[in-house]
Write a protein that holds these residues in place. Structure first.
Motif: not given
Length: 119
Positions: A6-16, A39-45, A47-54
């Motif tokens: 979740s980011s900015s009150n948006i909840c995203l489902k990311v593949p396992a 799985i992550y870099i090409n995920h369109p929704k 953010s870069h911070a979320q990608k860095l977290c993963h």
């Protein structure tokens, strides 16, 4: 089970995440890079911070230390990813490792037709 981000009150489902945790092996880098990208870099929704977290979650050891040098922010994902690529996409090391692997294969005995006929 998909992971929720979740980011900015948006909840995203990311593949396992099917990627292994990447430690430092040059041999494992191409598979990790390709799977993490898919799985992550090409995920369109994401953010870069979320990608860095993963990326932090999926790296450890020497690779994790490289990623940890970059504080968690949108601006730092590209820097962390490029630092990993600079370290593990060293073509000379990759080729040297492949040559070592080939040279360490056991010898194969080849039977020629004369040997087969004598048996």
């Amino acid at each position: 089970m998909p992971e929720e981000v979740s980011s900015s009150n948006i909840c995203l489902k990311v593949p396992a995440c099917d990627t292994e945790t990447f430690n430092w092996g040059y041999e494992e880098w191409p598979a990790f890079r390709d799977m993490f990208t898919a799985i992550y870099i090409n995920h369109p929704k994401l953010s870069h911070a979320q990608k860095l977290c993963h990326l932090r979650y999926k790296t450890e050891g020497k690779a994790g230390a490289i990623v940890e040098q970059h504080p968690l922010s949108d601006d730092n994902f590209e820097l962390a990813w490029e630092a990993l690529r600079a370290k593990y996409e060293n073509k000379r090391i990759l080729v040297d490792n492949q040559i070592k692997a080939l040279l360490s294969l056991p010898n194969v005995q080849i039977e020629n037709s004369e040997q087969i006929q004598r048996q």
